[in-house]
Design a protein around this motif. Sequence first.
Motif, PDB file in Angstrom:
ATOM      1  N   ARG A   2      62.627  58.046  -2.208  1.00  0.00           N
ATOM      2  CA  ARG A   2      63.612  59.121  -2.111  1.00  0.00           C
ATOM      3  C   ARG A   2      64.505  59.155  -3.352  1.00  0.00           C
ATOM      4  NH1 ARG A   2      68.673  60.099  -1.683  1.00  0.00           N
ATOM      5  NH2 ARG A   2      69.120  57.883  -1.930  1.00  0.00           N
ATOM      6  N   ALA A   3      64.902  57.952  -3.806  1.00  0.00           N
ATOM      7  CA  ALA A   3      65.897  57.889  -4.876  1.00  0.00           C
ATOM      8  C   ALA A   3      65.296  58.058  -6.262  1.00  0.00           C
ATOM      9  CB  ALA A   3      66.637  56.551  -4.802  1.00  0.00           C
ATOM     10  N   THR A   4      64.113  57.513  -6.476  1.00  0.00           N
ATOM     11  CA  THR A   4      63.545  57.497  -7.831  1.00  0.00           C
ATOM     12  C   THR A   4      62.228  58.241  -7.951  1.00  0.00           C
ATOM     13  OG1 THR A   4      62.305  55.438  -7.490  1.00  0.00           O
ATOM     14  CG2 THR A   4      64.608  55.229  -8.156  1.00  0.00           C
ATOM     15  N   GLY A   5      61.640  58.633  -6.821  1.00  0.00           N
ATOM     16  CA  GLY A   5      60.363  59.333  -6.876  1.00  0.00           C
ATOM     17  C   GLY A   5      59.166  58.436  -7.006  1.00  0.00           C
ATOM     18  N   SER A   6      59.378  57.111  -6.995  1.00  0.00           N
ATOM     19  CA  SER A   6      58.265  56.159  -7.071  1.00  0.00           C
ATOM     20  C   SER A   6      58.718  54.827  -6.475  1.00  0.00           C
ATOM     21  CB  SER A   6      57.812  55.953  -8.517  1.00  0.00           C
ATOM     22  OG  SER A   6      58.714  55.115  -9.220  1.00  0.00           O
ATOM     23  N   ASP A  12      66.439  61.985   6.998  1.00  0.00           N
ATOM     24  CA  ASP A  12      67.204  61.680   5.795  1.00  0.00           C
ATOM     25  C   ASP A  12      68.682  61.499   6.152  1.00  0.00           C
ATOM     26  OD1 ASP A  12      67.659  61.178   3.174  1.00  0.00           O
ATOM     27  OD2 ASP A  12      67.543  63.255   2.499  1.00  0.00           O
ATOM     28  N   GLY A  13      69.427  60.942   5.207  1.00  0.00           N
ATOM     29  CA  GLY A  13      70.844  60.738   5.433  1.00  0.00           C
ATOM     30  C   GLY A  13      71.162  59.292   5.780  1.00  0.00           C
ATOM     31  N   ALA A  44      76.214  53.555   2.627  1.00  0.00           N
ATOM     32  CA  ALA A  44      77.365  54.015   1.841  1.00  0.00           C
ATOM     33  C   ALA A  44      76.998  54.322   0.396  1.00  0.00           C
ATOM     34  CB  ALA A  44      78.458  52.948   1.884  1.00  0.00           C
ATOM     35  N   LEU A  45      76.051  53.557  -0.184  1.00  0.00           N
ATOM     36  CA  LEU A  45      75.775  53.674  -1.616  1.00  0.00           C
ATOM     37  C   LEU A  45      74.660  54.647  -1.952  1.00  0.00           C
ATOM     38  CD1 LEU A  45      75.943  49.901  -2.678  1.00  0.00           C
ATOM     39  CD2 LEU A  45      77.621  51.686  -3.176  1.00  0.00           C
ATOM     40  N   ARG A  46      73.806  54.969  -0.987  1.00  0.00           N
ATOM     41  CA  ARG A  46      72.609  55.742  -1.311  1.00  0.00           C
ATOM     42  C   ARG A  46      72.936  57.124  -1.885  1.00  0.00           C
ATOM     43  NH1 ARG A  46      70.488  58.977   2.729  1.00  0.00           N
ATOM     44  NH2 ARG A  46      68.353  58.280   2.331  1.00  0.00           N
ATOM     45  N   ALA A  47      74.076  57.696  -1.477  1.00  0.00           N
ATOM     46  CA  ALA A  47      74.451  59.010  -2.010  1.00  0.00           C
ATOM     47  C   ALA A  47      74.940  58.912  -3.460  1.00  0.00           C
ATOM     48  CB  ALA A  47      75.525  59.634  -1.131  1.00  0.00           C
TER      49      ALA A  47
END
Length: 415
Positions: free
Chosen positions: A247-251, A373-374, A303-306
Amino acid sequence: MTPLARLLVASQFAFNIGFFAVLPYLADHLGGALGLGGAMVGFVLGLRTFSQQGLFVVGGALTDHYGPRPVVLVGCALRVAGFVWLAFAASPWSVIGAVVTVGFAAALFSPAVESEVAREALRVEQAGGHRRTRTLARFSAGGQAGALLGPVLGSLLLYGGGAGHFRTSCLAGAGVFLLVLAAHARLLPHTAERTASTEQGGAATEQDGAWRTVLGDRRFLLLALAYSTYLLAYNQLYLALPAELDRATGSQAALGWLFALSSAVVVAGSAPVERLAAGRLGRPAMIRAGLLLISLAFAATAALRALDGLWAAASFTLLLTLGQMLVLPATRALLPDLAGERRLGLATGALSSLSGVVVLAAGAPVGALLEHDGPAPWLLLAVVPLLGLVLVPAQRQATPREPCPPRTTRRRLFQ
């Protein structure tokens, strides 16, 4: 550490080198070189897990009855045979047979070694040596060192890809376990002879009593449930963490680095963390502290994922690993107080098997939860170790201990 403890720590190190040189690459081999469909690949991997984790209780019961030496030797021999078989398996049924053999081998030698290192740690503590958690922390560090080096060995052997390279990796893993088998045949001590009552036919009654005592102990079952919450949370390194990286980096390119970070932290930090925690906390409190850290791992990710997904993944890995470094040695150290030394093999196996069943049952719901998600899935998962924290039983006070079984040994090294 005593010579026996050093042998057992080295065994765990070698077990994981041999295991992780092969198994992380099995799914790719099944789907690529053998052309199996996704459903069959998932079935084979699940069957391997069940034949290992689900049958730990069998290996534990056999260890209590026959002693660790024969169970370890047979388990290592089966692992050698299973890896050789897997190297040349070309049909689905042949692969299934090899994978079940590989898994059942671990269901024999792992509870035997884990229960024996717990016994040895207890002997050292009772003799006025260092705390049992210190020996068990070193045991965990040895395993993690093997888990760190095993994939490196496997990737080197698999360089270039293809079925032939996977075969080389399998044969190398078999070679590692062949060396472990030879070392244990030479160095692992014999246990003392069975008592007269057992020799005269009381073995079945004794085993039945052991099963009733362990599985009927409310405090042991509470510990197993608490440990299940840890194991369910730890498995998110393989399910939730890859999904978050995608989700965060695409890989998932950073996944290997995060696993290496986890292993390196355990190897370098087990001893100082154990000294800091065990010197101030009792064993149940160590487990609770570890579960609290694991809960914080999920909450911090939410808390940090956003803000930054990669930093969220790194904080999750680090906090989860720190929690593991408290939960694992403290749980293993608490088992002799709950089950007694003579039933330690059965208790060790039952702990893993019961926890494995809970994790298996929760796998599908957790997977469905992570499709949303979320931060909500991470916050809900943070509740799981908190439930385990409440379940951890208090330490029994002033409990008379069963004497550790005497030993006869072949070599002066262990006298």
